[in-house]
Structures are given as structure tokens and as C-alpha cells.
Design an enzyme around this catalytic site. Structure first.
Site, PDB file in Angstrom:
ATOM      1  N   ARG A  66       4.304  -0.439  -8.359  1.00 16.25           N
ATOM      2  CA  ARG A  66       5.248  -0.954  -9.299  1.00 16.25           C
ATOM      3  C   ARG A  66       6.411   0.107  -9.468  1.00 16.25           C
ATOM      4  NH1 ARG A  66       0.735  -3.317 -12.484  1.00 16.25           N
ATOM      5  NH2 ARG A  66       1.250  -5.504 -12.615  1.00 16.25           N
TER       6      ARG A  66
ATOM      7  N   LEU B 186       0.823  -1.340  -0.215  1.00 15.34           N
ATOM      8  CA  LEU B 186      -0.008   0.106   0.058  1.00 15.34           C
ATOM      9  C   LEU B 186       0.830   1.338   0.164  1.00 15.34           C
ATOM     10  CD1 LEU B 186      -2.437  -1.226   2.772  1.00 15.34           C
ATOM     11  CD2 LEU B 186      -2.923  -1.394   0.091  1.00 15.34           C
TER      12      LEU B 186
ATOM     13  N   GLN C  98      -5.351 -11.593 -13.339  1.00 21.95           N
ATOM     14  CA  GLN C  98      -5.070 -10.302 -14.405  1.00 21.95           C
ATOM     15  C   GLN C  98      -3.783 -10.212 -14.394  1.00 21.95           C
ATOM     16  OE1 GLN C  98      -6.712  -8.042 -10.828  1.00 21.95           O
ATOM     17  NE2 GLN C  98      -5.078  -6.394 -11.351  1.00 21.95           N
TER      18      GLN C  98
ATOM     19  N   ASP D 243      -5.627   4.006 -12.416  1.00 20.13           N
ATOM     20  CA  ASP D 243      -5.989   2.988 -13.417  1.00 20.13           C
ATOM     21  C   ASP D 243      -7.512   3.271 -14.106  1.00 20.13           C
ATOM     22  OD1 ASP D 243      -3.863   0.883 -13.231  1.00 20.13           O
ATOM     23  OD2 ASP D 243      -4.713   1.147 -11.096  1.00 20.13           O
TER      24      ASP D 243
ATOM     25  N   HIS E 226      -3.515   4.288  -2.199  1.00 21.91           N
ATOM     26  CA  HIS E 226      -4.347   3.447  -1.579  1.00 21.91           C
ATOM     27  C   HIS E 226      -5.118   4.112  -0.295  1.00 21.91           C
ATOM     28  CE1 HIS E 226      -1.737   0.459  -3.329  1.00 21.91           C
ATOM     29  NE2 HIS E 226      -2.818   0.055  -3.835  1.00 21.91           N
TER      30      HIS E 226
HETATM   31  O1  PAF Z   1      -6.141  -1.870  -9.020  1.00 21.64           O
HETATM   32  C1  PAF Z   1      -5.727  -2.952  -8.345  1.00 21.64           C
HETATM   33  O2  PAF Z   1      -5.188  -2.955  -7.609  1.00 21.64           O
HETATM   34  C2  PAF Z   1      -6.501  -4.151  -9.011  1.00 21.64           C
HETATM   35  O3  PAF Z   1      -6.590  -4.471 -10.238  1.00 21.64           O
HETATM   36  C3  PAF Z   1      -7.757  -4.664  -8.220  1.00 21.64           C
HETATM   37  C4  PAF Z   1      -8.692  -3.523  -8.496  1.00 21.64           C
HETATM   38  C5  PAF Z   1      -7.525  -4.705  -6.645  1.00 21.64           C
HETATM   39  C6  PAF Z   1      -8.356  -6.049  -8.580  1.00 21.64           C
HETATM   40  O4  PAF Z   1      -7.501  -6.922  -8.430  1.00 21.64           O
END
Ligand code: PAF
Length: 280
Positions: free
Chosen positions: A187, A33, A61, A150, A37
Site C-alpha cells: 500500500r 511483492l 478481507q 501484520d 515478501h
Molecule cells: O498478509 C496478506 O497479504 C494477506 O492478509 C494474506 C495472509 C495473504 C491473506 O490474504
């Protein structure tokens, strides 16, 4: 802070909150985090009676060539941060619990996922939509919080919620940036010293777009070209895409549309692929 590891237990905890008439705010994360976040958590605290945060690095994903294994993880640190923020429940499930043997049901948001990130990461949003729908069913939120960093993810989730009549309000929150403008991301940890310095190029390119748009320039090709010129000044940067799209359907724009324009880019700095965007 209660820590819940199984989907079944989490559903019971969430159901109890609902029976007590409590509004549930939910922040889905993959952990490691940062302030981005935490800004979602703080907003969720303001808007709701209880806050549930999930930490789950979702294998679905990530493509096989991506960074699932090396994705940064530090659950102890994350727990401490969430406790300090006064989070009520941390949902921290295992992969086996989320995807038991025989799992074979997926959510595909069709057209919105074929462009931008979807072009470079064709299976990514199927994984995101599937896990987010599962997480909604498990944590039963009234509101769920996503960062605009995102941007496409936020747009895809909103469409899934609309298309599938999910009873949850999606709240999009502003990008949180480092002092030099780099958008916060788990990242960013991959960047070495020189890469970290040059990573500011994404923000600089977006600021150039902002200057042009605020100065009345609407021509998308010109804006993209000037953004490209900014990035080219940084030798470690390799452009994946620079794009100007309608927010409502992610169609490519020739001209900026006031209030409905997403300027976004993905750039590799060394081995690390970074994304960023601005909404106009
Ligand atoms: O944005 C993210 O961290 C991820 O894509 C999420 C929304 C937690 C889904 O895994």
C-alpha cells in the site's frame, strides 16, 4: 517455476510433494511483492525442501468501502521476482475458484479480532482466517511464513492453528523497512511524494516508544502520549489508534510487560491507512 491456477491441481501437486517426503514451506501473499515478501520466501527456502507462494487478492478481507478494486497488482513482475528466488510453485487462483457460487463457510477467531485492526475493520480477520485456512488445505504446508508487520494477523493465525489443531508450523518474520524506517507494504504505492516523506512518522513514533521502554519507562499512557506528540508534528498524518497490548491475548496493557508487549499504531496519511508495530 510451476504456475498452478486451480485449487484441485494445487492439492495434487502438494500431495505429490508430501508422498515424496518433501517438507513444504508456504508463503501466502496478495502479490505486488516487495522485499518483505521476499524475506519470507528466502526463509522458507532455507527451512524446507520446496516452496509454494500464493498470490490471491482476497475479496473477503476487504470491506465494501476499502481498496479491493484498486489494490496494486502486477503478476508479471511478481512471477519474475519469484522465479529469481527459486520458488517451486506459484499458486495463482481466480476468485471463482476460491469462492465458487454458494460459498458460505467462514472461520471466525472471536476475541482477538475485536481489538486494534478489528475495531476499524470488523470483517477483515474473518476474511483472512477463512482464506488462510483454505490456502493451508490447498497447499498442505509443513510451515507457513507471515510478516510481523501484520502483527495481529500473525497472532490470529497462530490462534486459529492452535484452536483447530492444524498441523502446520507458523513462522513469524521481522518487519523489513525502507532506509528511512517506513515498513514495507504494497500500500506504500498509494503515497505521493510529500505523503511518502511524512509516512516515516509511524516509525519515528515507534522509535520514541522504544527509547522510552529501553530507558525504563513502563507506563503505557505516557508512552502513547509521547508517540502521539511525534505523529502530531506531521500535518498530513491522522491517527486512527496507538495501542499497547499484551502479545498473548491482545488485552490492553497499563504497563509494558517484558517480552509480551506489542506497541502498534494505525495512521492515515492522506487517503492511505498505514499500520506498523514493534514487539518488546
Ligand atoms: O498478509 C496478506 O497479504 C494477506 O492478509 C494474506 C495472509 C495473504 C491473506 O490474504
Amino acid at each position: 517455476m510451476e504456475i498452478v491456477n486451480s485449487a484441485k491441481d494445487m492439492q495434487m501437486v502438494a500431495e505429490d510433494y508430501r508422498l515424496e517426503g518433501k517438507k513444504i514451506g508456504f508463503v501466502p501473499t496478495m502479490g505486488y511483492l516487495h522485499e518483505g515478501h521476499l524475506s519470507l520466501v528466502r526463509q522458507a527456502k532455507k527451512d524446507n525442501d520446496v516452496v509454494i507462494v500464493s498470490i490471491f487478492v482476497n475479496p473477503l478481507q476487504f470491506a465494501p468501502n476499502e481498496d479491493y478494486e484498486s489494490y496494486p497488482r502486477d503478476i508479471k513482475r511478481d512471477e519474475d521476482l519469484l522465479k529469481k528466488e527459486g520458488v517451486d510453485v506459484l499458486f495463482y487462483p481466480s476468485v471463482q475458484d476460491m469462492y465458487p457460487d454458494g460459498f458460505q463457510t467462514y472461520v471466525q477467531v472471536e476475541n482477538l479480532t475485536k481489538v486494534l485492526e478489528g475495531r476499524s475493520r470488523p470483517t477483515h480477520f474473518r476474511g483472512v482466517a477463512t482464506v488462510v485456512l483454505k490456502l493451508f488445505n490447498i497447499t498442505k504446508p509443513h510451515r507457513a511464513y507471515f510478516g510481523k508487520k501484520d502483527a495481529q494477523q500473525l497472532i490470529v493465525i497462530k490462534r486459529m492453528v492452535r484452536d483447530l489443531n492444524l498441523d502446520v508450523e507458523i513462522v513469524g518474520m521481522p518487519i523489513v523497512r525502507e532506509e528511512d524506517g517506513l515498513a514495507m507494504s504494497s500500500r506504500n504505492k498509494y503515497l505521493n511524494g510529500e505523503e511518502r516523506k511524512q509516512a516515516v512518522c509511524l516509525y519515528r513514533a515507534l522509535r520514541r516508544a522504544e527509547e522510552l521502554i529501553e530507558g525504563g519507562v513502563c507506563d503505557a499512557e505516557r508512552i502513547k502520549k509521547e508517540m502521539e506528540d511525534v505523529i502530531k508534528r506531521y500535518p498530513l498524518a491522522e491517527i486512527d489508534y496507538i495501542s499497547i497490548n499484551r502479545i498473548s491475548d491482545l488485552g490492553e496493557l497499563d504497563r509494558v510487560e517484558d517480552g509480551n508487549t506489542l506497541v502498534s499504531l494505525a495512521v492515515r496519511i492522506g487517503k492511505t491507512r498505514l499500520i506498523d508495530n514493534m514487539w518488546f
